[in-house]
Design an enzyme around this catalytic site. Structure first.
Site, PDB file in Angstrom:
ATOM      1  N   SER A  34      -8.787  23.365 -31.219  1.00  0.00           N
ATOM      2  CA  SER A  34      -8.355  24.203 -30.107  1.00  0.00           C
ATOM      3  C   SER A  34      -7.915  25.548 -30.656  1.00  0.00           C
ATOM      4  CB  SER A  34      -7.186  23.548 -29.358  1.00  0.00           C
ATOM      5  OG  SER A  34      -6.596  24.451 -28.440  1.00  0.00           O
ATOM      6  N   SER A  35      -8.221  26.604 -29.923  1.00  0.00           N
ATOM      7  CA  SER A  35      -7.762  27.928 -30.335  1.00  0.00           C
ATOM      8  C   SER A  35      -6.243  27.997 -30.390  1.00  0.00           C
ATOM      9  CB  SER A  35      -8.300  28.990 -29.371  1.00  0.00           C
ATOM     10  OG  SER A  35      -9.716  28.992 -29.368  1.00  0.00           O
ATOM     11  N   TYR A  50     -11.596  33.547 -30.043  1.00  0.00           N
ATOM     12  CA  TYR A  50     -10.926  32.883 -31.165  1.00  0.00           C
ATOM     13  C   TYR A  50     -11.687  31.601 -31.484  1.00  0.00           C
ATOM     14  CZ  TYR A  50      -7.264  32.631 -34.596  1.00  0.00           C
ATOM     15  OH  TYR A  50      -6.591  32.635 -35.797  1.00  0.00           O
ATOM     16  N   LEU A  51     -12.967  31.805 -31.798  1.00  0.00           N
ATOM     17  CA  LEU A  51     -13.912  30.705 -31.913  1.00  0.00           C
ATOM     18  C   LEU A  51     -13.642  29.842 -33.135  1.00  0.00           C
ATOM     19  CD1 LEU A  51     -17.182  32.654 -31.002  1.00  0.00           C
ATOM     20  CD2 LEU A  51     -15.544  31.541 -29.473  1.00  0.00           C
ATOM     21  N   GLY A  90     -15.741  23.913 -33.106  1.00  0.00           N
ATOM     22  CA  GLY A  90     -16.096  23.287 -31.841  1.00  0.00           C
ATOM     23  C   GLY A  90     -16.998  24.191 -31.018  1.00  0.00           C
ATOM     24  N   HIS A  91     -16.661  25.478 -30.964  1.00  0.00           N
ATOM     25  CA  HIS A  91     -17.515  26.433 -30.259  1.00  0.00           C
ATOM     26  C   HIS A  91     -18.878  26.531 -30.937  1.00  0.00           C
ATOM     27  CE1 HIS A  91     -13.426  28.077 -29.124  1.00  0.00           C
ATOM     28  NE2 HIS A  91     -14.002  27.951 -27.952  1.00  0.00           N
TER      29      HIS A  91
END
Length: 282
Positions: free
Chosen positions: A185-186, A32-33, A36-37
């Site tokens: 955040s996911s 669940y990118l 941030g990822h």
């Protein structure tokens, strides 16, 4: 980009493209990118020739009452983000590939896993350390990239990497935030619009304490009180601690070494974590 599902496929894919002078960068994720990822992926690419991302929702770091079953998943969306970000290999194993029948060996972290989240999520960092150790062995990267939002996780992984003699450079990137300061955040997808507004109290409390610190405040209890005042709008404050940035022990007043102000709390049923670094020059 090549998507692989098994350890054998992963090792074959890396072996085919890795050369003696190549560097492999690795970003482990639970999927669940978000941006941030993507920032982690993009940070590894300039210094690495091969970019590997893993997507695996690790069951051993969830307690029975936590959100393993409902943790957000959207593999096709994740796959597109990785492809667009220039990932070379996407590793997306299932649970049996990581924990086959009869699996019975775990990595037990020490003191760094006890405070903060460790005090409220027993066994969590045992699961984290175990899966990261396994992924490091599978990918064998030169560089692994993590985000500062998971501050304690970074500390545990850095210690494990040193203690177990992994020849891996650990990079930790600053937390990526929305324009209004909310840490990406996911789990943010769980929040209603009203809850999301109240969740801003977490980062605002951190920012307020940081501003006082920058203005010269060095008393730990005072900095904690300032942050806590701003966080009254969330439903439950699980912990708010000011700790030494290296050993995670409670920071002593007056602050003489770099500290981390760390928080976990609930907005509705959603657990959110965040932190901010208070740097003290050496």
């Amino acid at each position: 980009m090549e998507t692989v599902r098994t350890v054998a496929e992963l090792r074959r894919a890396i072996r085919q493209i890795r050369k003696p002078d190549n560097r492999v960068g690795f970003v482990p994720t639970m999927g669940y990118l978000h941006q941030g990822h993507r920032a982690l992926i993009e940070a590894s690419r300039p210094q690495c020739d091969v970019s590997v991302v893993s997507i695996f929702v690790n069951p051993t770091q969830f307690a029975a009452n936590e959100d393993l079953g409902t943790y957000p998943r959207d593999f096709l969306r994740d796959e597109k983000l990785c492809r667009d970000a220039g990932v070379t290999i996407l590793f997306a194993p299932d649970t049996k590939e990581i924990y086959p029948a009869g699996f019975d060996t775990f990595v037990e972290p020490g003191e760094l896993a006890r405070p903060l989240c460790g005090a409220f999520r027993p066994g969590h960092f045992r699961g984290v350390a175990t899966v990261v150790c396994k992924l490091f062995n599978m990918v064998q990267p030169d560089v692994a990239v993590f985000g500062q939002k998971d501050f304690q996780q970074c500390a545990v992984v850095r210690r494990m990497t040193a203690d177990l003699d992994f020849p891996i450079e650990i990079l930790v990137l600053p937390t990526v935030r929305e324009a209004d300061g909310l840490a990406l955040s996911s789990r943010n997808r769980y929040l209603s619009q009203e809850q999301r507004q109240r969740a801003l109290a977490i980062c605002r409390g951190l920012f307020a304490a940081s501003e006082e610190f920058q203005a010269g405040e060095r008393d730990a209890s005072r900095l904690l009180a300032i942050a806590r005042q701003h966080m009254a709008g969330i439903d439950q404050l699980e912990y708010l601690d000011l700790v030494d940035s290296i050993d995670l022990k409670p920071a002593e007043s007056p602050l003489a070494t770099t500290a981390a102000l760390c928080v976990a709390g609930y907005v509705g049923s959603t657990r959110l974590i965040d932190n901010i670094i208070l740097p003290v020059p050496a």
